[in-house]
Design a protein around this motif. Structure first.
Motif, PDB file in Angstrom:
ATOM      1  N   ILE A  72      84.884  74.281  19.905  1.00  0.00           N
ATOM      2  CA  ILE A  72      85.775  73.508  20.755  1.00  0.00           C
ATOM      3  C   ILE A  72      86.423  72.508  19.808  1.00  0.00           C
ATOM      4  O   ILE A  72      86.059  71.349  19.747  1.00  0.00           O
ATOM      5  CB  ILE A  72      85.035  72.800  21.912  1.00  0.00           C
ATOM      6  N   GLN A  73      87.331  73.015  18.991  1.00  0.00           N
ATOM      7  CA  GLN A  73      87.945  72.207  17.937  1.00  0.00           C
ATOM      8  C   GLN A  73      89.110  71.427  18.528  1.00  0.00           C
ATOM      9  O   GLN A  73      90.258  71.867  18.488  1.00  0.00           O
ATOM     10  CB  GLN A  73      88.421  73.108  16.795  1.00  0.00           C
ATOM     11  N   ILE A  74      88.837  70.264  19.067  1.00  0.00           N
ATOM     12  CA  ILE A  74      89.882  69.517  19.751  1.00  0.00           C
ATOM     13  C   ILE A  74      90.868  68.906  18.765  1.00  0.00           C
ATOM     14  O   ILE A  74      92.071  68.939  18.976  1.00  0.00           O
ATOM     15  CB  ILE A  74      89.253  68.405  20.619  1.00  0.00           C
ATOM     16  N   TYR A  75      90.375  68.326  17.675  1.00  0.00           N
ATOM     17  CA  TYR A  75      91.243  67.579  16.764  1.00  0.00           C
ATOM     18  C   TYR A  75      91.247  68.225  15.382  1.00  0.00           C
ATOM     19  O   TYR A  75      90.878  67.614  14.396  1.00  0.00           O
ATOM     20  CB  TYR A  75      90.786  66.126  16.683  1.00  0.00           C
ATOM     21  N   ALA A  76      91.649  69.483  15.340  1.00  0.00           N
ATOM     22  CA  ALA A  76      91.681  70.183  14.063  1.00  0.00           C
ATOM     23  C   ALA A  76      92.732  69.565  13.145  1.00  0.00           C
ATOM     24  O   ALA A  76      93.809  69.184  13.600  1.00  0.00           O
ATOM     25  CB  ALA A  76      91.989  71.662  14.284  1.00  0.00           C
ATOM     26  N   VAL A 149      78.464  74.320  22.341  1.00  0.00           N
ATOM     27  CA  VAL A 149      77.528  73.959  23.411  1.00  0.00           C
ATOM     28  C   VAL A 149      76.558  72.885  22.938  1.00  0.00           C
ATOM     29  O   VAL A 149      76.211  71.965  23.691  1.00  0.00           O
ATOM     30  CB  VAL A 149      76.768  75.216  23.891  1.00  0.00           C
ATOM     31  N   SER A 150      76.138  72.966  21.688  1.00  0.00           N
ATOM     32  CA  SER A 150      75.188  71.987  21.171  1.00  0.00           C
ATOM     33  C   SER A 150      75.777  70.581  21.153  1.00  0.00           C
ATOM     34  O   SER A 150      75.063  69.602  21.326  1.00  0.00           O
ATOM     35  CB  SER A 150      74.750  72.375  19.756  1.00  0.00           C
ATOM     36  N   VAL A 151      77.085  70.474  20.948  1.00  0.00           N
ATOM     37  CA  VAL A 151      77.726  69.163  20.912  1.00  0.00           C
ATOM     38  C   VAL A 151      78.066  68.671  22.319  1.00  0.00           C
ATOM     39  O   VAL A 151      77.865  67.506  22.657  1.00  0.00           O
ATOM     40  CB  VAL A 151      78.999  69.210  20.044  1.00  0.00           C
ATOM     41  N   PHE A 152      78.570  69.575  23.155  1.00  0.00           N
ATOM     42  CA  PHE A 152      79.058  69.189  24.477  1.00  0.00           C
ATOM     43  C   PHE A 152      78.163  69.733  25.595  1.00  0.00           C
ATOM     44  O   PHE A 152      78.651  70.086  26.663  1.00  0.00           O
ATOM     45  CB  PHE A 152      80.494  69.691  24.659  1.00  0.00           C
ATOM     46  N   TYR A 153      76.854  69.801  25.333  1.00  0.00           N
ATOM     47  CA  TYR A 153      75.958  70.434  26.306  1.00  0.00           C
ATOM     48  C   TYR A 153      75.916  69.696  27.635  1.00  0.00           C
ATOM     49  O   TYR A 153      75.756  70.327  28.691  1.00  0.00           O
ATOM     50  CB  TYR A 153      74.547  70.547  25.722  1.00  0.00           C
TER      51      TYR A 153
END
Length: 524
Positions: A72-76, A149-153
């Motif tokens: 989920i690369q929001i700010y690439a 998922v691990s970051v935004f679980y």
């Protein structure tokens, strides 16, 4: 129950799906008769995602669906969903020309639309796969894990079907317990609709496992698209030599996802895994560790591994990795060159020792320079990517001048054409010290949504605070206009033309000041 496990890697950039490969290999060694299948949507055209998933579920009829969600690369910092999101954001927030600002707004709208479309699409594929599997096995269960998922679980759990097992970090022992019918809730996971995730779940330490060489004969048999990643001779295939990162860098989530306990895989097993790939024609390897040499105590492990690669007789191989360049010595540098390291990334973040200390990065810039000189003396002639994250904490003109001095010294060591400055602006992520700092300072409010891409949230999460934020915005806009194909070097040139360059010794010296102690307290 006779289990059938289907791993579905959700669509992402063409990166070798090492996570699901290692999961399948681990379970095969424990349950040799277990039926498994890997299905990688990264190899499927976007218009065929749904129909291809349906066909796979219909053919395999799994009892356990394991979805891997990597990105989920929001700010690439580079081109991505419909364009360059960093450039669009800076054009919208900082451009003075109304037409450039409008272009940024339109580009940002496309990126935002693509982001939410991708989010809803992936959630839809997960739900679709579960419904399809339950047509054949009503008791079929769903596990969702992976880097995203691990970051935004916490946020994703609210969007997934009731009964979904949300896995944080490593999933081997969780799946093992599921298949054995044992209680699994003591692992880093939670069940949607049953209970809220435990407080600080991601900070719990993973259960260590003994890693052995992946059996690629088996993997190729359960993964019909296996050869997809072997078609291009310049493609790097991942191999993991260790897990965990012991550091406390203020913006990094690796140390909590993988845990602070470093677990080194036996060198013989790593070489045996590489040999299997080598025999299949692979010559380029990416060591996927958070850091290939996370601390000086692991130098001997790296030396052992590289020496065994030399002794294996595998020729014309190349490898790359993230490397803390403060953890090198002449012997290791010699082996790096001898074993074909042809690219590495160092995330020094800043060329100012003062800021390196404030960001809790735990290394000495003077040592990094000396080790780079040793690497060059050993014969390294390839590319070094140096990651700079400007304006993280207490950035000011003096520290920028120090970073310029440091970067020019790296160029003098390796050659200006071999040092690629990668300019990042931190995407603030949950569970990091930087998030705690932002909450403590009132930059973020408790209960904010870290997955939001709305402008009022995005400007805070794309970390570029004032008083330097507008300055960096203008510099980056100028660099994109003047030399978009060499953005990093152009940013460095513009910064030096505007602010000048400090004496190198100033960059390498960082007296301890009271303000640093206050910062460390507020961010701890």
């Amino acid at each position: 129950m006779h289990h059938r496990v289907l791993y579905v890697r959700l669509p992402c950039n063409p990166i070798f799906p090492l996570g699901v490969v290692y999961l399948a290999d681990h379970l095969h060694k424990l349950f040799p008769s277990l039926e498994q299948r890997i299905f990688d949507l990264g190899t499927v055209p976007p218009l065929d995602f749904a129909s291809a998933l349906d066909a796979c579920v219909d053919q395999f009829r799994p009892t356990l669906l394991v979805f891997s969600w990597r990105d989920i690369q929001i700010y690439a910092p580079v081109g991505g969903r419909g364009g360059n999101p960093l450039q669009y954001a800076f054009e919208f927030f900082y451009a003075r020309n109304p037409f450039v600002k409008l272009r940024g707004a339109l580009g940002g709208f496309r990126v935002t639309s693509a982001y939410y479309t991708e989010l809803w699409r992936n959630l839809g594929l997960i739900k679709r796969g579960l419904r399809r599997a339950q047509k054949y096995h009503p008791e079929a269960r769903l596990v969702v894990g992976g880097g995203a998922v691990s970051v935004f679980y916490e946020q994703l759990g609210k969007k997934l079907p009731a009964g979904t097992i949300v896995s944080v970090g490593e999933g081997e022992t969780l799946l093992e317990k599921l298949l054995r019918g044992q209680e699994f809730r003591d692992e880093r996971c939670y069940v949607v609709g049953e209970a809220k995730p435990r407080d600080r779940l991601i900070h719990e330490w993973p259960t260590p496992i003994q890693k052995t060489a992946c059996d690629y004969d088996y993997i190729s048999g359960i993964w019909p698209e296996f050869e997809y990643y072997f078609q291009e001779s310049d493609f790097y295939v991942g191999v993991q030599t260790k897990r965990g990162c012991p550091h406390n860098c203020c913006y990094c989530v690796y140390t909590v996802v993988e845990g602070k306990q470093v677990r080194v895989n036996p060198a013989d097993e790593v070489v045996a895994e590489m040999r299997q790939l080598y025999d299949r024609g692979i010559r380029n390897f990416w060591f996927t560790d958070a850091q290939f040499i996370p601390a000086r105590k692991y130098i001997d492990d790296a030396i052992e591994l590289l020496q065994k690669i030399v002794d294996s007789g595998m020729e014309d191989v190349h490898w790359a990795a993230y490397i803390r360049a403060d953890n090198l010595n002449p012997q290791l540098c010699d082996l790096m060159v001898k074993t074909g390291m042809n690219y590495f990334e160092i995330g020094i973040t800043s060329g100012s020792q003062e800021l390196v200390r404030k960001m809790r990065m735990g290394y000495n810039l003077r040592t990094v320079l000396q080790n780079c000189r040793d690497l060059k003396a050993a014969g390294f002639k390839d590319v070094v990517s140096v990651n700079y994250s400007f304006n993280v904490i207490d950035e000011r003109p003096d520290t920028i001048r120090q970073t310029i001095a440091y970067h020019r010294e790296l160029e003098s060591i390796f050659g200006a054409d071999k040092v690629e400055p990668a300019i990042f602006f931190i995407g603030l992520q949950p569970h990091t010290h930087l998030e705690e700092y932002a909450l403590d300072k009132g930059i973020l409010q408790a209960g904010y949504d870290p997955m939001s891409l709305m402008p009022w949230t995005a400007k805070k999460l794309l970390w570029n605070p004032e008083p330097m934020g507008s300055f960096f915005g203008e510099v980056c806009l100028q660099a994109w206009k003047q030399n978009p194909n060499d953005f990093g070097r152009e940013v460095m040139r513009i910064l030096e033309s505007k602010l000048g360059r400090a004496d190198l010794e100033e960059a390498l010296t960082a007296p301890i000041a009271p303000t640093e102690k206050q910062l460390a307290t507020s961010a701890s």
